[in-house]
Design a protein around this motif. Structure first.
Motif, PDB file in Angstrom:
ATOM      1  N   GLY A  33      -2.048 -11.002   6.681  1.00  0.00           N
ATOM      2  CA  GLY A  33      -0.993 -10.130   7.143  1.00  0.00           C
ATOM      3  C   GLY A  33       0.260 -10.024   6.294  1.00  0.00           C
ATOM      4  O   GLY A  33       1.263  -9.472   6.753  1.00  0.00           O
ATOM      5  N   ASN A  34       0.247 -10.543   5.065  1.00  0.00           N
ATOM      6  CA  ASN A  34       1.471 -10.446   4.265  1.00  0.00           C
ATOM      7  C   ASN A  34       1.855  -8.998   3.972  1.00  0.00           C
ATOM      8  O   ASN A  34       3.033  -8.677   3.841  1.00  0.00           O
ATOM      9  CB  ASN A  34       1.302 -11.211   2.949  1.00  0.00           C
ATOM     10  CG  ASN A  34       1.604 -12.694   3.122  1.00  0.00           C
ATOM     11  OD1 ASN A  34       1.730 -13.191   4.243  1.00  0.00           O
ATOM     12  ND2 ASN A  34       1.736 -13.405   2.022  1.00  0.00           N
ATOM     13  N   ASP A  35       0.871  -8.119   3.828  1.00  0.00           N
ATOM     14  CA  ASP A  35       1.121  -6.684   3.670  1.00  0.00           C
ATOM     15  C   ASP A  35       0.803  -6.031   5.018  1.00  0.00           C
ATOM     16  O   ASP A  35      -0.352  -5.933   5.419  1.00  0.00           O
ATOM     17  CB  ASP A  35       0.238  -6.100   2.568  1.00  0.00           C
ATOM     18  CG  ASP A  35       0.549  -4.632   2.274  1.00  0.00           C
ATOM     19  OD1 ASP A  35       0.832  -3.880   3.239  1.00  0.00           O
ATOM     20  OD2 ASP A  35       0.502  -4.229   1.102  1.00  0.00           O
ATOM     21  N   LYS A  36       1.843  -5.572   5.719  1.00  0.00           N
ATOM     22  CA  LYS A  36       1.655  -5.056   7.081  1.00  0.00           C
ATOM     23  C   LYS A  36       0.727  -3.847   7.125  1.00  0.00           C
ATOM     24  O   LYS A  36      -0.075  -3.691   8.042  1.00  0.00           O
ATOM     25  CB  LYS A  36       3.008  -4.690   7.685  1.00  0.00           C
ATOM     26  CG  LYS A  36       3.899  -5.880   7.976  1.00  0.00           C
ATOM     27  CD  LYS A  36       5.213  -5.420   8.602  1.00  0.00           C
ATOM     28  CE  LYS A  36       6.113  -6.600   8.907  1.00  0.00           C
ATOM     29  NZ  LYS A  36       7.394  -6.169   9.517  1.00  0.00           N
ATOM     30  N   LYS A  37       0.850  -2.973   6.142  1.00  0.00           N
ATOM     31  CA  LYS A  37       0.032  -1.751   6.154  1.00  0.00           C
ATOM     32  C   LYS A  37      -1.444  -2.092   5.981  1.00  0.00           C
ATOM     33  O   LYS A  37      -2.305  -1.573   6.695  1.00  0.00           O
ATOM     34  CB  LYS A  37       0.508  -0.781   5.070  1.00  0.00           C
ATOM     35  CG  LYS A  37       1.884  -0.178   5.327  1.00  0.00           C
ATOM     36  CD  LYS A  37       2.230   0.847   4.268  1.00  0.00           C
ATOM     37  CE  LYS A  37       3.539   1.560   4.601  1.00  0.00           C
ATOM     38  NZ  LYS A  37       4.701   0.669   4.539  1.00  0.00           N
ATOM     39  N   ARG A  38      -1.763  -2.942   5.026  1.00  0.00           N
ATOM     40  CA  ARG A  38      -3.163  -3.351   4.844  1.00  0.00           C
ATOM     41  C   ARG A  38      -3.662  -4.117   6.065  1.00  0.00           C
ATOM     42  O   ARG A  38      -4.818  -3.966   6.478  1.00  0.00           O
ATOM     43  CB  ARG A  38      -3.291  -4.217   3.584  1.00  0.00           C
ATOM     44  CG  ARG A  38      -3.143  -3.435   2.276  1.00  0.00           C
ATOM     45  CD  ARG A  38      -3.462  -4.315   1.075  1.00  0.00           C
ATOM     46  NE  ARG A  38      -3.529  -3.545  -0.151  1.00  0.00           N
ATOM     47  CZ  ARG A  38      -2.503  -3.317  -0.959  1.00  0.00           C
ATOM     48  NH1 ARG A  38      -1.307  -3.817  -0.654  1.00  0.00           N
ATOM     49  NH2 ARG A  38      -2.649  -2.599  -2.063  1.00  0.00           N
ATOM     50  N   LEU A  65       0.836  -1.200   0.000  1.00  0.00           N
ATOM     51  CA  LEU A  65       0.000   0.000   0.000  1.00  0.00           C
ATOM     52  C   LEU A  65       0.873   1.253   0.000  1.00  0.00           C
ATOM     53  O   LEU A  65       1.854   1.342   0.743  1.00  0.00           O
ATOM     54  CB  LEU A  65      -0.882  -0.016   1.250  1.00  0.00           C
ATOM     55  CG  LEU A  65      -2.128   0.873   1.249  1.00  0.00           C
ATOM     56  CD1 LEU A  65      -3.100   0.431   0.172  1.00  0.00           C
ATOM     57  CD2 LEU A  65      -2.795   0.800   2.621  1.00  0.00           C
ATOM     58  N   ASP A  66       0.521   2.223  -0.873  1.00  0.00           N
ATOM     59  CA  ASP A  66       1.338   3.436  -0.940  1.00  0.00           C
ATOM     60  C   ASP A  66       1.211   4.240   0.344  1.00  0.00           C
ATOM     61  O   ASP A  66       0.196   4.189   1.048  1.00  0.00           O
ATOM     62  CB  ASP A  66       0.930   4.285  -2.146  1.00  0.00           C
ATOM     63  CG  ASP A  66      -0.460   4.878  -1.995  1.00  0.00           C
ATOM     64  OD1 ASP A  66      -0.552   6.016  -1.509  1.00  0.00           O
ATOM     65  OD2 ASP A  66      -1.442   4.194  -2.332  1.00  0.00           O
ATOM     66  N   ARG A  67       2.261   5.009   0.650  1.00  0.00           N
ATOM     67  CA  ARG A  67       2.345   5.700   1.935  1.00  0.00           C
ATOM     68  C   ARG A  67       1.236   6.726   2.125  1.00  0.00           C
ATOM     69  O   ARG A  67       0.702   6.873   3.222  1.00  0.00           O
ATOM     70  CB  ARG A  67       3.713   6.376   2.060  1.00  0.00           C
ATOM     71  CG  ARG A  67       4.850   5.396   2.293  1.00  0.00           C
ATOM     72  CD  ARG A  67       6.170   6.110   2.416  1.00  0.00           C
ATOM     73  NE  ARG A  67       7.251   5.180   2.724  1.00  0.00           N
ATOM     74  CZ  ARG A  67       8.513   5.532   2.841  1.00  0.00           C
ATOM     75  NH1 ARG A  67       8.861   6.798   2.649  1.00  0.00           N
ATOM     76  NH2 ARG A  67       9.435   4.644   3.129  1.00  0.00           N
TER      77      ARG A  67
END
Length: 310
Positions: free
Chosen positions: A256-261, A55-57
């Motif tokens: 949880g593979n993408d921490k931000k999502r 996910l972009d910042r």
């Protein structure tokens, strides 16, 4: 805070202070999010290649601040109504539980929202009723308690690593549904989250921890064993879901593979499961400072002050 110069409009000063506070808030957020591993260029490339669609910042920070503001509203409702909220965070080692908990509690009042992360039970606790050591940490009225691992240790690490016998595990599975029904009947809002990552993602995160001096402390012998016993943990998790996913307290799985999502999705879901409402607050007005013309501030000795290295 120094007195305002006579020629500085008060509104301008309020604006300056507000901007400074906002900058400090963002600095704090950026500092927390500064999680780029201190790795070699080669490992860093591997890490980034494994997360090409992260996910972009801008999207992440915008939504993180929005959700944290909603968490404060939820906290206000909990205080005002005396609600009791208990949230369990479970999952494999390195699945991101701690990161989610930090973002949830970052701007909350620690007197209202507290984190419980119990160590391994001592000899006395091992002789007690299994749930006994957890009961004192349950929320009272107006409290939010987040368990960073919980009584489900018995269904996971204790079972897989042989710290609990099969009879103890079986007794746990018979008892835990009724224990949780008792909590819910007593008015506690109980939420249970399992943070799920793939085999390859856990392997990568462990490699990062091994090579990152800022994260090496997170690795324990038990974590390393979780890699060896991946399939045993998988079977234990599946059995746990089958036997403890009850209507009164269902499990929710967070990918949880993408921490931000992972963080945003979990925070959104928590807010959706709690029936909080806006709480009216009395308007706060800053009282005038009282000045005593006879008071003189004492000069303290220099050795009381921390050296100004920066």
């Amino acid at each position: 805070m120094t007195d305002a110069p006579d020629d500085t409009p008060l509104d301008d000063m309020h604006k300056d202070w507000l901007e400074a506070e906002l900058e400090e808030t963002l600095d704090e957020t950026f500092e927390m999010e500064f999680s780029e591993p201190m790795l070699s260029q080669e490992i860093r490339k591997i890490y980034r290649k494994a997360h090409p669609e992260s996910l972009d910042r801008r999207t992440y920070f915008t939504n993180l601040l929005r959700l944290q503001a909603e968490m404060i509203k939820m906290q206000d409702w909990v205080e005002a109504t005396g609600a009791r909220i208990c949230i369990l965070f479970e999952g494999r080692d390195s699945a991101g539980k701690g990161g989610v908990i930090k973002r949830i509690t970052q701007r909350l009042n620690p007197r209202v929202a507290r984190v419980v992360a119990l160590p391994a039970p001592n000899r006395r606790e091992q002789s007690q009723w299994y749930f006994q050591r957890y009961v004192p940490h349950l929320p009272a009225g107006g409290e939010i308690v987040l368990f960073d691992r919980s009584w489900y240790n018995r269904a996971g690490v204790e079972r897989v690593m042989g710290f609990a016998s099969e009879d103890q595990v079986e007794m746990f599975f018979r008892d835990v549904p009724e224990f949780e029904r008792m909590l819910v009947r007593n008015g506690i809002i109980l939420l249970k989250y399992w943070f799920s990552i793939t085999d390859a993602e856990q392997q990568l995160r462990f490699q990062v921890r091994i090579h990152d001096p800022m994260k090496q402390w997170k690795l324990s012998p038990m974590d390393l064993q979780s890699r060896v016993r991946w399939e045993q943990y998988t079977k234990a998790k599946e059995d746990m879901f089958a036997r403890t996913n009850i209507p009164e307290a269902p499990w929710y799985i967070v990918e949880g593979n993408d921490k931000k999502r992972e963080r945003l999705n979990c925070m959104e879901h928590i807010l959706s499961r709690i029936p909080y409402e806006p709480v009216e607050h009395e308007k706060v007005e800053l009282p005038e400072r009282k000045y005593n013309p006879d008071y003189e501030r004492k000069v303290l000795p220099d050795d009381l002050y921390v050296p100004k290295i920066y």
